[in-house]
Scaffold this motif. Structure first.
Motif, PDB file in Angstrom:
ATOM      1  N   PHE A 110     -77.994 -29.416  22.966  1.00 46.08           N
ATOM      2  CA  PHE A 110     -78.113 -27.832  23.230  1.00 46.08           C
ATOM      3  C   PHE A 110     -77.034 -27.164  23.989  1.00 46.08           C
ATOM      4  O   PHE A 110     -76.501 -26.182  23.855  1.00 46.08           O
ATOM      5  CB  PHE A 110     -79.529 -27.584  24.011  1.00 46.08           C
ATOM      6  CG  PHE A 110     -79.800 -26.392  24.073  1.00 46.08           C
ATOM      7  CD1 PHE A 110     -80.495 -25.502  23.211  1.00 46.08           C
ATOM      8  CD2 PHE A 110     -79.681 -25.691  25.298  1.00 46.08           C
ATOM      9  CE1 PHE A 110     -80.923 -24.323  23.128  1.00 46.08           C
ATOM     10  CE2 PHE A 110     -80.104 -24.202  25.350  1.00 46.08           C
ATOM     11  CZ  PHE A 110     -80.795 -23.457  24.541  1.00 46.08           C
ATOM     12  N   SER A 111     -76.340 -28.061  24.859  1.00 44.19           N
ATOM     13  CA  SER A 111     -75.106 -27.611  25.638  1.00 44.19           C
ATOM     14  C   SER A 111     -74.315 -27.317  24.892  1.00 44.19           C
ATOM     15  O   SER A 111     -73.320 -26.145  25.044  1.00 44.19           O
ATOM     16  CB  SER A 111     -74.918 -28.466  26.687  1.00 44.19           C
ATOM     17  OG  SER A 111     -75.963 -28.781  27.696  1.00 44.19           O
ATOM     18  N   GLU A 112     -73.883 -28.276  23.813  1.00 43.02           N
ATOM     19  CA  GLU A 112     -72.952 -28.025  22.908  1.00 43.02           C
ATOM     20  C   GLU A 112     -73.257 -26.763  22.136  1.00 43.02           C
ATOM     21  O   GLU A 112     -72.288 -25.876  21.628  1.00 43.02           O
ATOM     22  CB  GLU A 112     -72.561 -29.308  21.842  1.00 43.02           C
ATOM     23  CG  GLU A 112     -72.079 -30.249  22.794  1.00 43.02           C
ATOM     24  CD  GLU A 112     -72.183 -31.761  21.835  1.00 43.02           C
ATOM     25  OE1 GLU A 112     -72.695 -31.634  20.561  1.00 43.02           O
ATOM     26  OE2 GLU A 112     -71.730 -32.619  22.516  1.00 43.02           O
ATOM     27  N   GLN A 197     -81.911 -14.090  20.361  1.00 47.89           N
ATOM     28  CA  GLN A 197     -83.088 -14.618  19.693  1.00 47.89           C
ATOM     29  C   GLN A 197     -82.695 -15.951  19.024  1.00 47.89           C
ATOM     30  O   GLN A 197     -83.622 -16.797  18.868  1.00 47.89           O
ATOM     31  CB  GLN A 197     -83.579 -13.559  18.767  1.00 47.89           C
ATOM     32  CG  GLN A 197     -84.071 -12.413  19.445  1.00 47.89           C
ATOM     33  CD  GLN A 197     -85.459 -12.537  20.157  1.00 47.89           C
ATOM     34  OE1 GLN A 197     -86.134 -13.472  19.591  1.00 47.89           O
ATOM     35  NE2 GLN A 197     -85.670 -12.013  21.094  1.00 47.89           N
ATOM     36  N   GLN A 198     -81.653 -16.207  18.571  1.00 51.49           N
ATOM     37  CA  GLN A 198     -80.997 -17.180  17.842  1.00 51.49           C
ATOM     38  C   GLN A 198     -81.076 -18.399  18.888  1.00 51.49           C
ATOM     39  O   GLN A 198     -81.578 -19.475  18.494  1.00 51.49           O
ATOM     40  CB  GLN A 198     -79.853 -17.280  17.312  1.00 51.49           C
ATOM     41  CG  GLN A 198     -79.080 -18.282  16.734  1.00 51.49           C
ATOM     42  CD  GLN A 198     -77.785 -18.184  16.171  1.00 51.49           C
ATOM     43  OE1 GLN A 198     -77.356 -17.261  16.095  1.00 51.49           O
ATOM     44  NE2 GLN A 198     -77.209 -19.218  15.602  1.00 51.49           N
ATOM     45  N   CYS A 199     -80.807 -18.236  20.055  1.00 49.10           N
ATOM     46  CA  CYS A 199     -80.687 -18.952  21.351  1.00 49.10           C
ATOM     47  C   CYS A 199     -82.214 -19.480  21.401  1.00 49.10           C
ATOM     48  O   CYS A 199     -82.627 -20.806  21.604  1.00 49.10           O
ATOM     49  CB  CYS A 199     -80.283 -18.547  22.475  1.00 49.10           C
ATOM     50  SG  CYS A 199     -78.403 -18.521  22.107  1.00 49.10           S
ATOM     51  N   LEU A 200     -83.211 -18.793  21.786  1.00 51.39           N
ATOM     52  CA  LEU A 200     -84.678 -18.837  21.969  1.00 51.39           C
ATOM     53  C   LEU A 200     -85.235 -19.769  20.772  1.00 51.39           C
ATOM     54  O   LEU A 200     -86.048 -20.572  20.860  1.00 51.39           O
ATOM     55  CB  LEU A 200     -85.257 -17.521  21.932  1.00 51.39           C
ATOM     56  CG  LEU A 200     -85.047 -17.052  23.559  1.00 51.39           C
ATOM     57  CD1 LEU A 200     -85.668 -15.600  23.573  1.00 51.39           C
ATOM     58  CD2 LEU A 200     -85.141 -17.623  24.576  1.00 51.39           C
ATOM     59  N   SER A 201     -84.856 -19.396  19.521  1.00 50.85           N
ATOM     60  CA  SER A 201     -85.520 -20.157  18.497  1.00 50.85           C
ATOM     61  C   SER A 201     -84.899 -21.712  18.451  1.00 50.85           C
ATOM     62  O   SER A 201     -85.557 -22.532  18.027  1.00 50.85           O
ATOM     63  CB  SER A 201     -84.772 -19.497  16.984  1.00 50.85           C
ATOM     64  OG  SER A 201     -85.477 -18.055  16.961  1.00 50.85           O
ATOM     65  N   MET A 232     -80.239 -22.255  30.845  1.00 48.90           N
ATOM     66  CA  MET A 232     -78.861 -21.760  30.032  1.00 48.90           C
ATOM     67  C   MET A 232     -78.796 -20.667  29.320  1.00 48.90           C
ATOM     68  O   MET A 232     -77.924 -20.054  29.387  1.00 48.90           O
ATOM     69  CB  MET A 232     -78.791 -23.334  29.024  1.00 48.90           C
ATOM     70  CG  MET A 232     -78.601 -24.528  29.763  1.00 48.90           C
ATOM     71  SD  MET A 232     -78.154 -25.783  28.251  1.00 48.90           S
ATOM     72  CE  MET A 232     -78.259 -27.212  29.402  1.00 48.90           C
ATOM     73  N   VAL A 233     -79.784 -20.194  28.506  1.00 47.35           N
ATOM     74  CA  VAL A 233     -79.910 -19.190  27.823  1.00 47.35           C
ATOM     75  C   VAL A 233     -79.940 -17.949  28.554  1.00 47.35           C
ATOM     76  O   VAL A 233     -79.355 -17.005  28.530  1.00 47.35           O
ATOM     77  CB  VAL A 233     -81.242 -18.888  26.933  1.00 47.35           C
ATOM     78  CG1 VAL A 233     -81.231 -17.720  26.243  1.00 47.35           C
ATOM     79  CG2 VAL A 233     -81.331 -20.301  25.857  1.00 47.35           C
ATOM     80  N   GLY A 234     -80.539 -18.025  29.950  1.00 53.14           N
ATOM     81  CA  GLY A 234     -80.817 -16.955  30.889  1.00 53.14           C
ATOM     82  C   GLY A 234     -79.361 -16.820  31.471  1.00 53.14           C
ATOM     83  O   GLY A 234     -78.966 -15.454  31.922  1.00 53.14           O
TER      84      GLY A 234
END
Length: 310
Positions: A110-112, A197-201, A232-234
């Protein structure tokens, strides 16, 4: 389960052997009772006492065997349970290690994903910003050309109506540029909303991946994605929002400064025109006064020339 079944079968087999042994001993004792009674070597009461004594010894031996079998069953059961417990602990340790490795691999993945160019510098956003820069240069060029036309409106070839129309056109160009900036930024905001939204998905996909492995509970999966992935997303969202806010503020400042400069330029040339008109009025007055004085001098000179002739 197989070991427990084998222990149970062994216990049943040993008990069956003991029952069989007891039955055989019973038959032997009965047979020897008959033999001893027939020989009449000892009295019948003594025979029964002897047989009872032997039977009691045999019963004690049988009970001892039963206790030994029961103790063997207990020992085997305890050993099996301990082995199962050890295996359970070992298995749980291996499962915990496997889960930790899976978590680490998922976090790394997920980090990558978050660090990828597709997320950090989305192609659609990059393309839109490049397009905006080109259109900015074009609109600025049109605006600059329009500014240069002001030279044709300066005194003495000035025209108030044309000057006002020129300023209205400049204001329209400024408004057009500002509107274009706002439209572009609205689209950039929308494109980044799609990225978030792509990140949350992707976060939900990672959570579902944990559940699909059948080793993580709903709470465990949620405890991983909720603080770690959402953080990370935030952080990425906050960073982008600050950049977009800075860009929005820059465009707003640019619009205000452009409006102020255009208005100030228009007022400057209005004052210049007023000053020119004032000078023109003074010059015309002076010219009329000069013509009047010349006429007076001419008339005076004519009168002076007429006197000698008389």
């Amino acid at each position: 389960m197989q070991q427990k079944q084998e222990i149970k079968e062994l216990d049943e087999e040993l008990l069956a052997l003991e029952v069989s042994r007891a039955d055989k001993l019973k038959e032997v004792l009965k047979r020897y009772v008959g033999i001893i009674e027939k020989t009449s070597y000892i009295l019948q009461p003594d025979v029964y006492r002897l047989i009872d004594k032997e039977a009691m010894a045999m019963n004690q031996a049988l009970l001892g065997n039963r206790r030994a079998i029961a103790q063997l069953l207990v020992n085997l059961t305890e050993s099996t349970l301990q082995q199962e417990l050890d295996n359970r602990h070992r298995w749980q340790g291996l499962v915990d290690t496997w889960k930790a490795l899976k978590k680490e691999a998922l976090i790394q993945s997920f980090s990558e994903f978050m660090a990828s160019e597709e997320i950090q510098e989305p192609p659609e956003v990059k393309k839109k910003l490049e397009e905006m820069q080109k259109n900015q240069e074009m609109l600025q060029s049109v605006r600059l050309d329009h500014l240069c036309t002001l030279c044709d409106l300066l005194p003495p070839n000035y025209n108030k109506t044309q000057l006002t129309e020129w300023y209205d056109s400049l204001t329209s160009l400024n408004k057009q540029l500002d509107t274009y900036h706002m439209d572009c930024m609205s689209l950039v905001h929308f494109l980044y909303e799609k990225i978030w939204q792509q990140c949350l998905s992707h976060v939900q996909e990672c959570k579902q991946q944990l559940l699909n492995w059948k080793a993580f509970s709903e709470a465990e999966a949620e405890s991983l994605v909720n603080p770690t992935f959402f953080l990370m997303v935030g952080e990425f969202q906050s960073k982008v929002e600050k950049q977009l806010e800075l860009l929005d503020n820059s465009f707003e400042d640019l619009a205000r400064e452009t409006e102020w400069q255009s208005s100030d330029l228009f007022r400057y040339f209005q004052e210049a025109v007023k000053l020119w008109e004032g000078h023109q009025s003074v010059l015309m007055t002076q010219e009329l006064e000069l013509e009047k004085r010349i006429e007076q001098h001419r008339q005076k000179h004519n009168q002076e020339n007429q006197v000698p002739e008389a």
